[in-house]
Design a protein around this motif. Structure first.
Motif, mmCIF file in Angstrom:
data_model
loop_
_atom_site.group_PDB
_atom_site.id
_atom_site.type_symbol
_atom_site.label_atom_id
_atom_site.label_comp_id
_atom_site.label_asym_id
_atom_site.label_seq_id
_atom_site.Cartn_x
_atom_site.Cartn_y
_atom_site.Cartn_z
ATOM 1 N N ARG A 166 -14.450 4.151 -3.434
ATOM 2 C CA ARG A 166 -15.571 4.536 -2.559
ATOM 3 C C ARG A 166 -15.875 3.427 -1.556
ATOM 4 O O ARG A 166 -16.200 3.699 -0.388
ATOM 5 N N ALA A 167 -15.787 2.178 -1.990
ATOM 6 C CA ALA A 167 -16.043 1.053 -1.080
ATOM 7 C C ALA A 167 -15.013 1.032 0.045
ATOM 8 O O ALA A 167 -15.356 0.809 1.218
ATOM 9 N N ALA A 168 -13.730 1.272 -0.324
ATOM 10 C CA ALA A 168 -12.682 1.269 0.705
ATOM 11 C C ALA A 168 -12.878 2.423 1.690
ATOM 12 O O ALA A 168 -12.726 2.257 2.907
ATOM 13 N N ARG A 169 -13.252 3.610 1.175
ATOM 14 C CA ARG A 169 -13.464 4.760 2.058
ATOM 15 C C ARG A 169 -14.677 4.530 2.969
ATOM 16 O O ARG A 169 -14.685 4.921 4.131
ATOM 17 N N SER A 170 -15.718 3.869 2.425
ATOM 18 C CA SER A 170 -16.897 3.607 3.253
ATOM 19 C C SER A 170 -16.580 2.635 4.385
ATOM 20 O O SER A 170 -17.285 2.619 5.407
ATOM 21 N N LEU A 171 -15.522 1.853 4.206
ATOM 22 C CA LEU A 171 -15.114 0.922 5.262
ATOM 23 C C LEU A 171 -14.116 1.555 6.235
ATOM 24 O O LEU A 171 -13.599 0.876 7.111
ATOM 25 N N GLY A 172 -13.821 2.839 6.006
ATOM 26 C CA GLY A 172 -12.968 3.554 6.947
ATOM 27 C C GLY A 172 -11.532 3.738 6.509
ATOM 28 O O GLY A 172 -10.712 4.244 7.291
ATOM 29 N N ALA A 173 -11.216 3.346 5.284
ATOM 30 C CA ALA A 173 -9.830 3.500 4.812
ATOM 31 C C ALA A 173 -9.511 4.972 4.568
ATOM 32 O O ALA A 173 -10.347 5.712 4.017
ATOM 33 N N ARG A 174 -8.331 5.384 4.983
ATOM 34 C CA ARG A 174 -7.898 6.745 4.702
ATOM 35 C C ARG A 174 -7.366 6.831 3.272
ATOM 36 O O ARG A 174 -7.133 5.799 2.625
ATOM 37 N N GLU A 175 -7.157 8.097 2.805
ATOM 38 C CA GLU A 175 -6.801 8.283 1.398
ATOM 39 C C GLU A 175 -5.498 7.548 1.045
ATOM 40 O O GLU A 175 -5.386 6.936 -0.018
ATOM 41 N N GLY A 176 -4.523 7.618 1.956
ATOM 42 C CA GLY A 176 -3.273 6.920 1.694
ATOM 43 C C GLY A 176 -3.451 5.413 1.603
ATOM 44 O O GLY A 176 -2.832 4.735 0.776
ATOM 45 N N GLN A 177 -4.326 4.880 2.458
ATOM 46 C CA GLN A 177 -4.591 3.436 2.423
ATOM 47 C C GLN A 177 -5.308 3.030 1.145
ATOM 48 O O GLN A 177 -5.078 1.934 0.616
ATOM 49 N N VAL A 178 -6.193 3.912 0.640
ATOM 50 C CA VAL A 178 -6.887 3.604 -0.612
ATOM 51 C C VAL A 178 -5.886 3.432 -1.753
ATOM 52 O O VAL A 178 -5.959 2.481 -2.545
ATOM 53 N N TYR A 179 -4.913 4.349 -1.824
ATOM 54 C CA TYR A 179 -3.932 4.258 -2.908
ATOM 55 C C TYR A 179 -2.989 3.070 -2.700
ATOM 56 O O TYR A 179 -2.583 2.415 -3.662
ATOM 57 N N ARG A 180 -2.659 2.793 -1.436
ATOM 58 C CA ARG A 180 -1.702 1.715 -1.167
ATOM 59 C C ARG A 180 -2.322 0.321 -1.288
ATOM 60 O O ARG A 180 -1.676 -0.608 -1.761
ATOM 61 N N THR A 181 -3.575 0.184 -0.885
ATOM 62 C CA THR A 181 -4.176 -1.152 -0.835
ATOM 63 C C THR A 181 -5.183 -1.420 -1.957
ATOM 64 O O THR A 181 -5.567 -2.571 -2.168
ATOM 65 N N VAL A 182 -5.638 -0.364 -2.665
ATOM 66 C CA VAL A 182 -6.638 -0.563 -3.716
ATOM 67 C C VAL A 182 -6.080 -0.161 -5.094
ATOM 68 O O VAL A 182 -6.025 -0.971 -6.018
ATOM 69 N N ILE A 183 -5.668 1.104 -5.214
ATOM 70 C CA ILE A 183 -5.251 1.615 -6.528
ATOM 71 C C ILE A 183 -3.977 0.905 -7.016
ATOM 72 O O ILE A 183 -3.941 0.391 -8.144
ATOM 73 N N LEU A 184 -2.941 0.891 -6.161
ATOM 74 C CA LEU A 184 -1.667 0.323 -6.603
ATOM 75 C C LEU A 184 -1.778 -1.155 -6.975
ATOM 76 O O LEU A 184 -1.307 -1.551 -8.056
ATOM 77 N N PRO A 185 -2.412 -2.012 -6.148
ATOM 78 C CA PRO A 185 -2.543 -3.418 -6.575
ATOM 79 C C PRO A 185 -3.347 -3.566 -7.868
ATOM 80 O O PRO A 185 -3.071 -4.453 -8.678
ATOM 81 N N ALA A 186 -4.354 -2.684 -8.064
ATOM 82 C CA ALA A 186 -5.202 -2.815 -9.251
ATOM 83 C C ALA A 186 -4.444 -2.489 -10.545
ATOM 84 O O ALA A 186 -4.773 -3.020 -11.613
ATOM 85 N N ILE A 187 -3.437 -1.634 -10.458
ATOM 86 C CA ILE A 187 -2.749 -1.216 -11.688
ATOM 87 C C ILE A 187 -1.451 -1.977 -11.919
ATOM 88 O O ILE A 187 -0.772 -1.744 -12.926
#
Length: 267
Positions: A166-187
């Motif tokens: 939600r934080a990434a989306r509130s900063l303007g990240a698109r869904e693909g960017q959320v998975y590439r820059t947030v979800i994938l590094p976190a896991i």
């Protein structure tokens, strides 16, 4: 075994209990080697047919180590290829299933039905489909790694706090960017545990497939030696598999330590 359980603690500098544990572990190995030598070479309590003496194993190593190198290389290449292929596809499919609920509900019944089936149980079908060539062994090894990684990826991604997305989306990240820059590094740290489990499974499945038919491979070497009751060669083949598995696991740990050096678990 869960992904978290696969992460064994590493000794830290100045950790006396870890150093004591390492010393005791080395002592246990030395004690087992002495027991082996005593029961076989020294007293002859255990017959060479059931377990070879160290002197017989060393003599066999001197005789076959040159001819054994192609077998060791063939097994290692099959494991590495199937591990890379199965793990890559497993992570990609897992991420797609997390992102798409339609895909999640479509593929989950199939994966849950196939996941409990041991890959070695499919060997008869794989021989019928692919013959005894490399393709069948690579398929089985890849399938084993795929099942581990797809489940590991889904569980790991679901454990990531939705706050980050939600934080990434509130900063303007698109869904693909959320998975590439947030979800994938976190896991990534949890994916490493799955990769280690997958490499061990790949060794088990590939060697089991080599038992049933292969032109080269440690499994073929062990099976041929067992048919002639050549137990020193059987033991050598087992040791070679263990050495290769440890080296691959060690390589994964070294690479993962560099990739995840930002995480608390790598400190």
């Amino acid at each position: 075994m869960t992904a978290t359980e696969a992460q064994l603690p590493r000794p830290r500098s100045g950790d006396r209990s870890a150093l004591v544990g390492i010393g005791l572990g080395a002592g246990v190995i030395v004690a087992l080697l002495l027991l082996w030598w005593t029961l076989t070479d020294l007293t002859g309590t255990v017959k060479p047919l059931y377990f070879p003496a160290p002197s017989e194993v060393l003599a066999a190593v001197q005789q076959i180590w040159r001819s054994m190198l192609p077998d060791a290389a063939a097994t290692l290449l099959r494991v590495l290829f199937s591990w890379l292929l199965g793990s890559t596809v497993g992570v990609l499919v897992g991420l797609l299933m997390v992102r798409s609920r339609v895909l999640l509900f479509t593929l989950t019944p199939l994966i849950e039905a196939l996941r409990p089936v041991p890959p070695v149980a499919l060997i008869p079908f794989v021989i019928l489909w692919f013959g005894i060539g490399d393709s069948g062994k690579l398929f089985l090894g890849s399938l084993a790694c795929f099942m581990v990684m797809v489940v590991n990826t889904i569980v790991s991604a679901n454990n990531v706090s939705p706050v980050y997305g939600r934080a990434a989306r509130s900063l303007g990240a698109r869904e693909g960017q959320v998975y590439r820059t947030v979800i994938l590094p976190a896991i990534v740290p949890e994916l490493v545990s799955g990769l280690r489990i997958g490499s061990a499974l790949a060794f088990a499945v590939v060697v089991a497939a080599e038992f049933l038919g292969a032109e080269q491979g440690i499994g073929r070497l062990i099976m041929q030696a067992s048919r002639t009751l050549n137990t020193p060669v059987v033991l050598i083949g087992t040791i070679v598999i263990a050495i290769e598995a440890v080296l691959v696991d060690r390589l994964i740990k070294i690479v993962s330590a560099r990739v995840t050096r930002w995480s608390e678990s790598s400190s």
